[in-house]
Design a protein around this motif. Structure first.
Motif, mmCIF file in Angstrom:
data_model
loop_
_atom_site.group_PDB
_atom_site.id
_atom_site.type_symbol
_atom_site.label_atom_id
_atom_site.label_comp_id
_atom_site.label_asym_id
_atom_site.label_seq_id
_atom_site.Cartn_x
_atom_site.Cartn_y
_atom_site.Cartn_z
ATOM 1 N N UNK D 165 0.810 -1.215 0.000
ATOM 2 C CA UNK D 165 0.000 0.000 0.000
ATOM 3 C C UNK D 165 0.845 1.267 0.000
ATOM 4 N N UNK D 166 0.299 2.324 -0.539
ATOM 5 C CA UNK D 166 0.921 3.644 -0.431
ATOM 6 C C UNK D 166 -0.178 4.705 -0.531
ATOM 7 N N UNK D 167 0.221 5.922 -0.196
ATOM 8 C CA UNK D 167 -0.694 7.061 -0.269
ATOM 9 C C UNK D 167 -0.480 7.761 -1.605
ATOM 10 N N UNK D 168 -1.549 7.906 -2.390
ATOM 11 C CA UNK D 168 -1.406 8.522 -3.711
ATOM 12 C C UNK D 168 -1.312 10.037 -3.658
ATOM 13 N N UNK D 169 -2.028 10.649 -2.702
ATOM 14 C CA UNK D 169 -2.133 12.104 -2.690
ATOM 15 C C UNK D 169 -1.836 12.640 -1.297
ATOM 16 N N UNK D 170 -0.811 13.442 -1.208
ATOM 17 C CA UNK D 170 -0.354 13.988 0.066
ATOM 18 C C UNK D 170 0.107 15.409 -0.209
ATOM 19 N N UNK D 171 -0.404 16.378 0.561
ATOM 20 C CA UNK D 171 -0.187 17.779 0.174
ATOM 21 C C UNK D 171 -0.182 18.681 1.387
ATOM 22 N N UNK D 172 0.542 19.792 1.226
ATOM 23 C CA UNK D 172 0.279 20.983 2.013
ATOM 24 C C UNK D 172 -0.384 21.981 1.067
ATOM 25 N N UNK D 173 -0.929 23.028 1.627
ATOM 26 C CA UNK D 173 -1.630 24.004 0.793
ATOM 27 C C UNK D 173 -0.659 24.916 0.054
ATOM 28 N N UNK D 174 -0.961 25.243 -1.215
ATOM 29 C CA UNK D 174 -0.265 26.353 -1.868
ATOM 30 C C UNK D 174 -0.567 27.656 -1.117
ATOM 31 N N UNK D 175 0.166 28.717 -1.455
ATOM 32 C CA UNK D 175 0.007 29.989 -0.744
ATOM 33 C C UNK D 175 -1.322 30.675 -1.090
ATOM 34 N N UNK D 176 -1.612 30.810 -2.395
ATOM 35 C CA UNK D 176 -2.863 31.494 -2.765
ATOM 36 C C UNK D 176 -3.720 30.675 -3.721
ATOM 37 N N UNK D 177 -3.135 29.695 -4.371
ATOM 38 C CA UNK D 177 -3.918 28.869 -5.288
ATOM 39 C C UNK D 177 -4.634 27.770 -4.531
ATOM 40 N N UNK D 178 -5.664 27.250 -5.177
ATOM 41 C CA UNK D 178 -6.314 26.038 -4.695
ATOM 42 C C UNK D 178 -6.343 25.081 -5.872
ATOM 43 N N UNK D 179 -5.692 23.925 -5.711
ATOM 44 C CA UNK D 179 -5.421 23.039 -6.843
ATOM 45 C C UNK D 179 -6.190 21.742 -6.664
ATOM 46 N N UNK D 180 -6.886 21.324 -7.723
ATOM 47 C CA UNK D 180 -7.694 20.114 -7.612
ATOM 48 C C UNK D 180 -6.827 18.928 -7.216
ATOM 49 N N UNK D 181 -7.461 17.970 -6.571
ATOM 50 C CA UNK D 181 -6.716 16.877 -5.954
ATOM 51 C C UNK D 181 -6.217 15.844 -6.959
ATOM 52 N N UNK D 182 -6.438 16.064 -8.259
ATOM 53 C CA UNK D 182 -5.872 15.173 -9.272
ATOM 54 C C UNK D 182 -4.499 15.629 -9.751
ATOM 55 N N UNK D 183 -4.118 16.841 -9.399
ATOM 56 C CA UNK D 183 -2.913 17.448 -9.968
ATOM 57 C C UNK D 183 -1.764 17.479 -8.969
ATOM 58 N N UNK D 184 -0.611 16.915 -9.323
ATOM 59 C CA UNK D 184 0.567 17.067 -8.482
ATOM 60 C C UNK D 184 1.333 18.324 -8.887
ATOM 61 N N UNK D 185 2.036 18.913 -7.967
ATOM 62 C CA UNK D 185 2.875 20.082 -8.257
ATOM 63 C C UNK D 185 3.829 20.277 -7.082
ATOM 64 N N UNK D 186 4.363 21.464 -6.913
ATOM 65 C CA UNK D 186 5.337 21.686 -5.844
ATOM 66 C C UNK D 186 4.746 21.466 -4.450
ATOM 67 N N UNK D 187 3.445 21.543 -4.337
ATOM 68 C CA UNK D 187 2.796 21.395 -3.030
ATOM 69 C C UNK D 187 2.592 19.927 -2.646
ATOM 70 N N UNK D 188 2.967 19.013 -3.531
ATOM 71 C CA UNK D 188 2.655 17.608 -3.324
ATOM 72 C C UNK D 188 1.538 17.231 -4.290
ATOM 73 N N UNK D 189 0.363 16.899 -3.759
ATOM 74 C CA UNK D 189 -0.755 16.551 -4.620
ATOM 75 C C UNK D 189 -0.705 15.099 -5.045
ATOM 76 N N UNK D 190 -1.319 14.839 -6.175
ATOM 77 C CA UNK D 190 -1.550 13.470 -6.636
ATOM 78 C C UNK D 190 -0.298 12.869 -7.273
ATOM 79 N N UNK D 191 0.700 12.578 -6.475
ATOM 80 C CA UNK D 191 1.997 12.142 -6.994
ATOM 81 C C UNK D 191 2.037 10.671 -7.363
ATOM 82 N N UNK D 192 1.283 9.840 -6.633
ATOM 83 C CA UNK D 192 1.222 8.407 -6.941
ATOM 84 C C UNK D 192 2.587 7.754 -7.034
ATOM 85 N N UNK D 193 3.439 8.062 -6.074
ATOM 86 C CA UNK D 193 4.763 7.445 -6.004
ATOM 87 C C UNK D 193 4.685 6.217 -5.103
ATOM 88 N N UNK D 194 4.940 5.012 -5.658
ATOM 89 C CA UNK D 194 4.764 3.796 -4.874
ATOM 90 C C UNK D 194 5.629 3.738 -3.610
#
Lengths: 332, 332, 332, 332
Positions: D165-194
């Protein structure tokens, strides 16, 4: 029974795993090395399916980088890079067949420091290049000479890396094109897949009579992507066992070892290399292992493995793999 | 004085714009057409700088798609596609020089429907392909035969398009590689840039003795990107005027017409083709037109123009241009 | 009858082209500008379909780059870049509708040098960036201040460029996301399409109640791709006429002017932006103009036009267009 | 001393590896799950550095796909996908800090078949999608329900896969943006790293007060790339141990386990994700482990490891890693 006896190479090859004659291809016999892989060069050797060849490969710099003062931009001349042995003709190979190359061993040649790693301006994964063209100043040009033997690669005072050799460039000839030895594509070429070491079998599609096998570019070790543009390049004595599989229409190179089957794609952008590798793997599972193609696709989403090979110009290489144990049909 | 008299071709060419002998290169003289562009084929013609050549090109399907019932997958054989005339040797051309090709005219040959446009499975910009490999079913295979003359391209009952011919594939030979005629790269190749029509000059870098000029793939009209994979392909009589510019080291093809200077890059992903084109243009402006390179870069951000050429496998082509009026030094 | 009277905006809009009230949105009323486009900010204005709004936009640097000594890295704070006016609520706009924005005029505000162009480290098309991450040193940081008026942009002693203003960033709100004003996507955003100037209509999909229109980032002129990362940025008085089209389900922004219809896609790599734009255009032609989809696809291969908008991080924008004359049904 | 005691989390964290209070975050307490990750939602929990949280995550389909007859296009509503628990506020976290998340365990919840894997039209790595837009027909829509427990994932009659098992989506909040939970970026998000399973520590950059931790999207197993677009998705009870590291300025997520250090980049094209990951690793090695940056770059070319995470829209994720043994300074 060993995995090799059960391999595709042994069970479907013309020689059925029987090892035939052993040929020597020392530097002296090779004479002129090749920088482009195609149908226009003169064969250096003709062998039978099942034969073994012992090959003296030159390093990717053709031995011209002798000290850390030898900078690539001074001692090398584009496009005369990455010299290849061959072409070796495989008797009976015709368009629509596959040539299988089992790597028995890769041993270092010459005196230490045998290994060479260079940082070449505008070449590598983490710099602007001739293709990813930017206006930034280039990175510094650096040559590292590295001692290595079959026990280890003595990278620095601080770090010793394991000796894990593989062949960087392995090819059959395209049908009418002649492609420089830095470029991977459907014919094989400069794939730089670390799995292509001793104990692996590579399957390459035949496109011209005799197949015309080229080989070179041995690496003493290499990380995923070969990111600085070069591995620990060295001159080797490489022993291969060559087979011919008739009437196996594959579009891209494939690889087998004791644990897995791998399909290999080379393209840019990197997602296209990965797409090629994975679609070829879905196709292989559905055509030859009895999986429904959607089941194969969804299952690879759970257990597929990816290996990044060459992540440097002019094309990137990706291998996708599945462990062979998942391909076995369940016993009743 | 016309723009042509002031062009780079005329002012820097060996023949200084003087038109020499006119050579005929009909199909009968060409005999064998070429599907790969390299140094391994026999010259069909040798000319002097300044000479004119009248060439009968075949269409990209080599005339094999005669009716709308002729599907490409039935009548064509990969990799024998996009037949090229040549190689034409230009006397005196050496590595480090440039060959300039001014296109005087492109006229249709043969009976109507002379034009052919095909939708080929797994080929084109808006479908999964062999490189952008997907598991989707292919698009339908469709052949369109189209009447055309120098007045128009009669696309359908509903739509008539203007006759705006250009040459899709124009090349000099690489130094040691031989590259199939579907692929654009630094040597030219299948660029499919609509600006490469009558009234344009294309500059190509010489890499092998005599340059070895190949030409083919005339299009009666073409949109940006040639998105379905084919234009309105037709057999043409194309008249070119060829010049030689000594010691002009360019890395990629360039183009000049009455209004603009263009640099042309071919790569994947598409951003790399665009990066190449724009960096070459910055370089050109700073090396030959007296601009500071950062001024050139920032100024192109305000007035650079982009043309999408070939947006189809195996590589994409982009031209970046600046209007010549912005290059003129301000009068005192 | 003018093209505007025949436009989609006028023929399908709720107000049928009737211009309603004129609203003023000066800096003083805007108060707080926005750096992220989403549903979480307070409306600054509510208008009716057909209303006109006169807006004082700030430049992309929010006026903080006043002299050529003001470097972006000193005077700007990430992510507070590219300030946007709005959100303007359009009465009656619901998910599934389209808001049309006709740009009547864009006029410069403030004293000269009004224009600003900056070269920002690790930002732009021809440099390693935070996404195309390389180890190269950054390009120099440079600020240019430029005089401009409605007659011209006085780039340098040597070069005057035409005043061809457009709006760089135009958006409706996403449904639940809030996206920084540097990023283009399906909601519009920082598209930087030079065609989005006076005389153009942009169609944007409504995703949240009232649509929530944001606007900013006026450019006095801009080349294809805005390659150095910034255009000639300036504070403007921009007058727009806003309409509401009910029940028009578009996935991406579209644009209309006197000559053409354009679809706009934003993505990376650049081929995906281009694919989006062209597939949307095929869809539009087949759904609303009576073309068979394969006919549309093959025809765009002959007459489609491509405009490169934003070719800078974080996403690239491409417009694909067809001239309206080719969409007219042939008279009997 | 265990690796955990020597980890960055334990040696640099505010609580120095001391485990504090244990908080429960069952579905009932979470109440409303989140589909976008940003600063605009109400905290569900506030914890101290060192605290442990036991979280009931929902599966990525929010439990709406109950049988193989439940097709995603029928039972799901875009953009309300991939529900996230949180935001959890970490006391003292400020911009410029790092939050460390050690995953203690991931256990399945609910009755079998607990696992769900769907093939969703125009979603996945081997199909045309909304971004890689093509005109091909979509792949079939398929739902698979899969039995699973902590011993295995019972994929089919033929194949049992290991429970990893692993966690697909793990994030802290961006500063002013709100990013849908399907998108990974610098904040973490939907990285899906095994690798982000039990026994791993993920380091995420803090951009807003309290960090605002979001978590969800547990996978019972997943191959490299999650190529069909979904893993074996399941509802979990996940236990995490959270730490705060003050004043550690990282640009992208990082990961540590017993054997390796990994940097994680998310972008398109895939080469940019890989470039980000490797440049961050070079930076890490040179800034914190005493390597010369060119030595680090060249050494990663020999021993760097690449993990493909999310290879599905809208962004791709790549982890680059080095084995910790190579980072140890050589004993004298």
């Amino acid at each position: 029974m060993s995995w090799l006896e059960q391999s595709i190479m042994h069970t479907r090859g013309v020689a059925r795993g029987q090892v035939g004659a052993t040929h020597q291809l020392p530097e002296s016999r090779q004479g002129k090395f090749h920088y482009t892989i195609g149908p226009y060069s003169d064969p250096v050797l003709e062998i039978q399916p099942g034969d073994r060849v012992v090959i003296e490969t030159r390093d990717a710099f053709e031995g011209k980088v002798r000290t850390e003062q030898d900078l690539p931009s001074k001692v090398l001349t584009v496009p005369f890079l990455n010299p290849q042995n061959g072409p070796i003709m495989i008797a009976g190979a015709e368009k629509g067949d596959v040539v299988a190359v089992y790597i028995e061993s890769i041993k270092p040649r010459g005196d230490n420091p045998r290994g060479t790693c260079c940082l070449i301006p505008r070449f590598g994964a983490l710099t602007g290049t001739d293709y990813t063209a930017t206006l930034n100043d280039p990175l510094p040009e650096i040559t590292r000479k590295i001692d290595l033997d079959e026990e280890g690669v003595y990278w620095s005072q601080r770090v010793t890396l394991p000796y894990r050799p593989h062949i960087g460039t392995l090819s059959l000839s395209p049908e009418i094109d002649s492609i420089n030895s830095l470029t991977p594509d459907t014919h094989g070429g400069n794939m730089d897949v670390p799995d292509m070491g001793p104990g692996s079998i590579t399957y390459l599609p035949v496109r011209s009579p005799g197949g015309r096998l080229f080989i070179g570019d041995a690496h003493a070790c290499q990380g995923d992507g070969e990111v600085c543009g070069t591995a620990v390049e060295f001159a080797s004595t490489t022993t291969i066992h060559v087979e011919l599989i008739k009437n196996w229409a594959i579009a891209w190179p494939r690889l087998e070892n004791d644990a897995l089957l791998m399909t290999i794609g080379s393209a840019r952008p990197l997602e296209d290399a990965t797409r090629i590798a994975y679609t070829e793997l879905v196709r292989w599972m559905s055509e030859e292992y009895g999986f429904d193609r959607w089941d194969a696709y969804m299952m690879l989403s759970q257990c597929g493995q990816v290996r990044l090979g060459n992540f440097v110009d002019p094309k990137y290489t990706v291998g996708s793999a599945i462990r062979k144990k998942y391909l076995a049909a369940k016993a009743a």
